[in-house]
Design an enzyme around this catalytic site. Structure first.
Site, mmCIF file in Angstrom:
data_model
loop_
_atom_site.group_PDB
_atom_site.id
_atom_site.type_symbol
_atom_site.label_atom_id
_atom_site.label_comp_id
_atom_site.label_asym_id
_atom_site.label_seq_id
_atom_site.Cartn_x
_atom_site.Cartn_y
_atom_site.Cartn_z
ATOM 1 N N ASN A 26 66.200 -28.532 24.802
ATOM 2 C CA ASN A 26 64.893 -28.745 24.187
ATOM 3 C C ASN A 26 64.369 -30.159 24.380
ATOM 4 O OD1 ASN A 26 64.911 -26.183 23.227
ATOM 5 N ND2 ASN A 26 65.497 -26.705 21.143
ATOM 6 N N CYS A 27 63.214 -30.255 25.001
ATOM 7 C CA CYS A 27 62.470 -31.507 25.032
ATOM 8 C C CYS A 27 61.258 -31.306 24.123
ATOM 9 C CB CYS A 27 62.047 -31.847 26.452
ATOM 10 S SG CYS A 27 63.434 -32.017 27.585
ATOM 11 N N VAL A 28 61.518 -31.239 22.835
ATOM 12 C CA VAL A 28 60.474 -30.977 21.843
ATOM 13 C C VAL A 28 60.457 -32.131 20.851
ATOM 14 C CG1 VAL A 28 60.630 -28.484 22.085
ATOM 15 C CG2 VAL A 28 62.075 -29.629 20.420
#
Length: 346
Positions: A159-161
């Protein structure tokens, strides 16, 4: 070969974390403050961190960059773990986590409510991804996991959130919801297992996954569900849909989420709501602001501070201090409770 995990002995280098650092999606990276005001909010200020800093080759596509990044972090963690294991040192303590097979579990602890854990995984795509045994979780139907499988790395983050409520692989392995349910197992609840489900973006996919997850819960014959979310906005719809379907099926629910209620805390906290959602645990308001003092040493990059989720024009001050919302602090409002914030309303 891919083998199932969750059985036998697992040796843990407790308090150590491998942190990957690089420019993947600049506006959705995060900050770990090790000593300033932000250290009060990120759980990773208390871990001993081995930081890997990556610089991509020119022209490397972001999905390929993230995959290389993720695998390198896992390999580094495996290397450290293997070194400790092969050193032959004795464990400082031993903990046992076990639940009975389903046929036995359904009959155990007569009089105690049966509780399952629908574990929502971020699967919106575009580098908002989670992997289960190496499979992109947006491609799965909800299914059953033994709680111990998560401890052994069955669920891996890609996840690149927003940093505050992304569940890193470390957090999946140390999920406080699972630990807490184990602590109460056989005392005031009968913890029967984990149901993993996803957070896809189309309405049809949301309905399919929600229907399937609640169907599994019904087949278990559970009395209650503890449901955790990952992320905010679009996934709020999945959270509320899961809640409503379960409650309409006669299954009580408790929701774990965080809030985006504005800096004054006066705005609507979630993008969706329902009267059935009447037992909710909050991990904090991600819009709250905090000022991080200048640091003598910075690992990573500061050029994204003004555009990071939770940052704004002028976040990076001339003296090197940083003013941001908690949204920018890694793990600050973790919706698994792996953080320092919370609230109670009675």
């Amino acid at each position: 070969d891919v083998e199932s995990v969750g059985e036998g002995k697992t040796f843990v280098l407790e308090g150590a974390a491998v942190v990957t650092c690089g420019r993947i999606v600049g506006f959705q990276e995060g900050i770990v403050d090790m000593s300033g005001k932000g250290a009060e909010y990120t759980p990773f200020s208390k871990t001993c961190n081995v930081v890997l800093v990556f610089e991509p080759k020119d022209g490397l596509e972001k999905h390929d960059y993230e995959k290389a990044f993720r695998l390198a972090g896992l390999k580094a963690a495996m290397y450290l773990a293997k070194c400790v294991y092969e050193s032959g040192g004795a464990a400082d303590k031993t903990e046992t986590y076990e639940i009975a097979p389903f046929a036995e579990s359904m009959k155990s602890y007569a009089g105690l409510p049966k509780v399952a854990y629908p574990y929502m995984l971020q699967t919106q795509g575009l580098l908002h991804d989670t992997y289960v045994y190496g499979i992109d979780a947006k491609r799965i139907l909800p299914t059953i996991l033994h709680p111990n499988e998560t401890m052994d790395g069955a669920v891996v983050s890609g996840n690149c959130v927003s940093a505050c409520d992304k569940n890193s692989t470390y957090v999946h392995q140390n999920n406080p919801v699972i630990r807490s349910l184990y602590e109460r197992h056989g005392k005031d609840i009968n913890f029967v297992g984990v149901i993993i489900t996803n957070e896809n973006v189309t309405l049809a996919d949301k309905k399919r996954s929600s229907s399937f997850a609640v169907k599994i819960a019904g087949m278990f014959g559970v009395d209650g569900l503890v449901i955790s979310e990952e992320g905010f906005g679009n996934p709020d719809a999945d959270l509320i849909m899961n809640c409503r379907r379960a409650e309409m099926a006669g299954i009580k629910t408790v929701l774990i989420t965080d809030e985006y209620a504005g800096r004054d805390g006066a705005s609507q906290s979630l993008a969706d709501a329902a009267t059935e959602a009447n037992a909710v645990v909050t991990a904090g308001n991600a819009n709250m602001t905090v000022t991080l003092p200048p640091q003598e040493r910075i690992i990573g990059f500061t050029e994204y501070v003004d555009v990071i989720a939770g940052g704004f024009d002028g976040s990076l001050k001339p003296d090197g201090s940083i003013e941001v919302e908690l949204q920018a602090i890694t793990g600050a409002t973790c919706e698994l409770g792996f953080n320092k914030l919370g609230a109670e309303t009675w």
